[in-house]
Motif scaffolding. Structure first.
Motif, PDB file in Angstrom:
ATOM      1  N   GLU A   1      46.390  48.593  35.073  1.00 30.40           N
ATOM      2  CA  GLU A   1      47.608  47.816  35.326  1.00 30.40           C
ATOM      3  C   GLU A   1      47.210  46.538  36.039  1.00 30.40           C
ATOM      4  N   ILE A   2      47.399  45.434  35.348  1.00 33.49           N
ATOM      5  CA  ILE A   2      47.089  44.117  35.922  1.00 33.49           C
ATOM      6  C   ILE A   2      48.411  43.409  36.153  1.00 33.49           C
ATOM      7  N   THR A   3      48.610  42.924  37.378  1.00 30.97           N
ATOM      8  CA  THR A   3      49.879  42.281  37.706  1.00 30.97           C
ATOM      9  C   THR A   3      49.639  40.895  38.301  1.00 30.97           C
ATOM     10  N   SER A   4      50.221  39.899  37.665  1.00 32.59           N
ATOM     11  CA  SER A   4      50.219  38.515  38.183  1.00 32.59           C
ATOM     12  C   SER A   4      48.838  38.060  38.649  1.00 32.59           C
ATOM     13  N   LEU A   5      47.858  38.326  37.802  1.00 32.01           N
ATOM     14  CA  LEU A   5      46.469  38.050  38.185  1.00 32.01           C
ATOM     15  C   LEU A   5      46.140  36.560  38.046  1.00 32.01           C
ATOM     16  N   ARG A   6      45.576  36.032  39.117  1.00 31.75           N
ATOM     17  CA  ARG A   6      45.182  34.618  39.123  1.00 31.75           C
ATOM     18  C   ARG A   6      43.724  34.477  39.505  1.00 31.75           C
ATOM     19  N   LYS A   7      43.080  33.523  38.855  1.00 34.69           N
ATOM     20  CA  LYS A   7      41.716  33.188  39.238  1.00 34.69           C
ATOM     21  C   LYS A   7      41.529  31.684  39.138  1.00 34.69           C
ATOM     22  N   THR A   8      41.188  31.091  40.251  1.00 40.17           N
ATOM     23  CA  THR A   8      40.816  29.681  40.260  1.00 40.17           C
ATOM     24  C   THR A   8      39.364  29.611  40.700  1.00 40.17           C
ATOM     25  N   TYR A   9      38.507  29.105  39.827  1.00 35.93           N
ATOM     26  CA  TYR A   9      37.092  28.988  40.180  1.00 35.93           C
ATOM     27  C   TYR A   9      36.895  27.825  41.130  1.00 35.93           C
ATOM     28  N   LYS A  10      35.790  27.901  41.876  1.00 39.60           N
ATOM     29  CA  LYS A  10      35.381  26.760  42.691  1.00 39.60           C
ATOM     30  C   LYS A  10      35.253  25.575  41.751  1.00 39.60           C
TER      31      LYS A  10
ATOM     32  N   ALA B   1      39.776  31.275  27.096  1.00 38.89           N
ATOM     33  CA  ALA B   1      41.128  31.777  27.373  1.00 38.89           C
ATOM     34  C   ALA B   1      41.209  32.555  28.682  1.00 38.89           C
ATOM     35  N   GLY B   2      40.081  33.166  29.078  1.00 35.88           N
ATOM     36  CA  GLY B   2      40.082  33.942  30.311  1.00 35.88           C
ATOM     37  C   GLY B   2      39.698  35.404  30.126  1.00 35.88           C
ATOM     38  N   LYS B   3      39.191  35.756  28.953  1.00 33.52           N
ATOM     39  CA  LYS B   3      38.825  37.155  28.691  1.00 33.52           C
ATOM     40  C   LYS B   3      37.680  37.618  29.595  1.00 33.52           C
ATOM     41  N   SER B   4      36.624  36.834  29.641  1.00 32.64           N
ATOM     42  CA  SER B   4      35.469  37.228  30.464  1.00 32.64           C
ATOM     43  C   SER B   4      35.840  37.281  31.941  1.00 32.64           C
ATOM     44  N   THR B   5      36.665  36.363  32.358  1.00 32.27           N
ATOM     45  CA  THR B   5      37.116  36.368  33.753  1.00 32.27           C
ATOM     46  C   THR B   5      37.894  37.647  34.052  1.00 32.27           C
ATOM     47  N   THR B   6      38.772  38.023  33.136  1.00 32.89           N
ATOM     48  CA  THR B   6      39.562  39.246  33.316  1.00 32.89           C
ATOM     49  C   THR B   6      38.649  40.461  33.420  1.00 32.89           C
ATOM     50  N   ILE B   7      37.691  40.569  32.505  1.00 38.54           N
ATOM     51  CA  ILE B   7      36.753  41.695  32.536  1.00 38.54           C
ATOM     52  C   ILE B   7      35.933  41.662  33.822  1.00 38.54           C
ATOM     53  N   GLY B   8      35.524  40.469  34.217  1.00 42.01           N
ATOM     54  CA  GLY B   8      34.756  40.340  35.461  1.00 42.01           C
ATOM     55  C   GLY B   8      35.534  40.851  36.660  1.00 42.01           C
ATOM     56  N   ILE B   9      36.819  40.589  36.696  1.00 42.33           N
ATOM     57  CA  ILE B   9      37.633  41.040  37.830  1.00 42.33           C
ATOM     58  C   ILE B   9      37.820  42.561  37.779  1.00 42.33           C
ATOM     59  N   ILE B  10      38.104  43.090  36.598  1.00 50.67           N
ATOM     60  CA  ILE B  10      38.308  44.550  36.478  1.00 50.67           C
ATOM     61  C   ILE B  10      37.050  45.296  36.914  1.00 50.67           C
ATOM     62  N   THR B  11      35.895  44.729  36.609  1.00 49.68           N
ATOM     63  CA  THR B  11      34.642  45.406  36.937  1.00 49.68           C
ATOM     64  C   THR B  11      34.092  44.937  38.285  1.00 49.68           C
ATOM     65  N   SER B  12      34.909  44.231  39.012  1.00 47.54           N
ATOM     66  CA  SER B  12      34.618  43.706  40.356  1.00 47.54           C
ATOM     67  C   SER B  12      33.317  42.905  40.448  1.00 47.54           C
ATOM     68  N   LEU B  13      33.034  42.172  39.380  1.00 48.80           N
ATOM     69  CA  LEU B  13      31.918  41.227  39.408  1.00 48.80           C
ATOM     70  C   LEU B  13      32.417  39.837  39.789  1.00 48.80           C
ATOM     71  N   VAL B  14      33.717  39.637  39.606  1.00 49.97           N
ATOM     72  CA  VAL B  14      34.343  38.352  39.917  1.00 49.97           C
ATOM     73  C   VAL B  14      35.483  38.630  40.902  1.00 49.97           C
ATOM     74  N   ASN B  15      35.603  37.811  41.924  1.00 46.85           N
ATOM     75  CA  ASN B  15      36.710  37.967  42.880  1.00 46.85           C
ATOM     76  C   ASN B  15      37.969  37.321  42.321  1.00 46.85           C
ATOM     77  N   LYS B  16      39.083  38.027  42.444  1.00 46.14           N
ATOM     78  CA  LYS B  16      40.344  37.431  42.013  1.00 46.14           C
ATOM     79  C   LYS B  16      40.874  36.525  43.104  1.00 46.14           C
ATOM     80  N   SER B  17      41.733  35.588  42.703  1.00 46.60           N
ATOM     81  CA  SER B  17      42.358  34.707  43.690  1.00 46.60           C
ATOM     82  C   SER B  17      43.677  35.301  44.172  1.00 46.60           C
ATOM     83  N   ALA B  18      44.389  35.973  43.270  1.00 45.41           N
ATOM     84  CA  ALA B  18      45.668  36.604  43.638  1.00 45.41           C
ATOM     85  C   ALA B  18      46.029  37.618  42.573  1.00 45.41           C
ATOM     86  N   GLY B  19      46.969  38.500  42.913  1.00 50.20           N
ATOM     87  CA  GLY B  19      47.437  39.502  41.971  1.00 50.20           C
ATOM     88  C   GLY B  19      46.851  40.869  42.267  1.00 50.20           C
TER      89      GLY B  19
END
Ligand code: ADP
Ligand code: ADP
Length: 226
Positions: A5-14, A41-59
């Motif tokens: 369940e992903i809710t209102s997920l945001r990621k802003t890179y440096k 589109a953001g697919k890799s970013t989404t996968i990165g967040i789910i697998t906790s390789l990428v920090n989310k900004s919000a959500g």
């Protein structure tokens, strides 16, 4: 609980790129889900967040009910990742690679060896178990990435472009393997550039565009629109 369940997920890179702008999506337990969308589109970013390789900004992200913020280790233990690129130690053998992975998740050595035999056999790699990963063909490396991802018995398996550059024969056998895995109850999410692959395998699809989910539908409904 839902598998994801992903809710209102945001990621802003440096640097300011807004890769995700409030993505919301749900994947049901037992589903076979394709995440599609154009490059960037953001697919890799989404996968990165789910697998906790990428920090989310919000959500929020919940995996089988475990929130990444409050139950990170439990959430992580539910997920296996098959990355797009090979990232093995070249000098380690097939068996070392998968057994070591199990160790990262606290799987005991005797159980890890039993599991290694099962997964490597199913993926046609048991005979290669003492070969260094650098001596494997591209197709074998792909299968090794899948075996490695299964070593802690994840209930959610995520594959990023699993069959990119793979010949049709291996692609078919990988499809068959993934289908069996799904029938055994593992929830699967994959990204792909091959619409045919999503069509063959997946029940639901989500299309991401510019950081948002623009379509969430069944494969059947999508095909009837084309
Ligand atoms: P994909 O083929 O999955 O769309 P990309 O080619 O967009 O992947 O990106 C490949 C890798 O490079 C990804 O791990 C991504 O996080 C990283 N990446 C993509 N764009 C940038 C960027 N502008 N700056 C730094 N890393 C990036
Ligand atoms: P996709 O996987 O759908 O191709 P990505 O998640 O790789 O999309 O990328 C989404 C956006 O974020 C793109 O504009 C990409 O350039 C940017 N991006 C990805 N990774 C990074 C990064 N590490 N640093 C900066 N920008 C990135």
């Amino acid at each position: 609980p839902q598998a994801l369940e992903i809710t209102s997920l945001r990621k802003t890179y440096k640097g300011g790129v807004e890769a995700l702008k409030g993505l919301t999506l749900t994947v049901q337990k037992g589903d076979f889900y394709a995440l599609l969308g154009p490059n960037g589109a953001g697919k890799s970013t989404t996968i990165g967040i789910i697998t906790s390789l990428v920090n989310k900004s919000a959500g929020h992200v919940r995996i089988f009910g475990y929130d990444l913020d409050s139950h990170l280790e439990l959430a992580k233990s539910q997920v296996g990742l098959v990355p797009q690129e090979f990232n093995f130690n070249q000098f380690e053998t097939v068996l070392q690679i998968v057994v070591q992975q199990a160790g990262y998740y606290g799987v005991k050595s005797n159980i890890a060896h039993e599991r290694a035999k099962i997964h490597l056999t199913r993926l046609g790699l048991w005979e290669k178990r003492n070969q260094r990963s650098r001596d494997l063909s591209g197709g074998m490396k792909r299968r090794l990435m899948i075996a490695r991802a299964l070593m802690h018995n994840p209930q959610l398996l995520i594959l990023d472009e699993p069959t990119a550059g793979v010949d049709i024969e291996l692609r078919r056998s990988m499809w068959e393997f993934l289908r069996e895995l799904n029938e055994q109850g593992v929830t699967i999410i994959l990204t792909t550039h091959y619409l045919e692959e999503a069509e063959m395998l997946c029940r639901h699809i989500g299309i991401i565009d510019r950081g948002l989910l623009v379509e969430n539908t069944t494969m059947r409904a999508l095909l009837s629109k084309l």
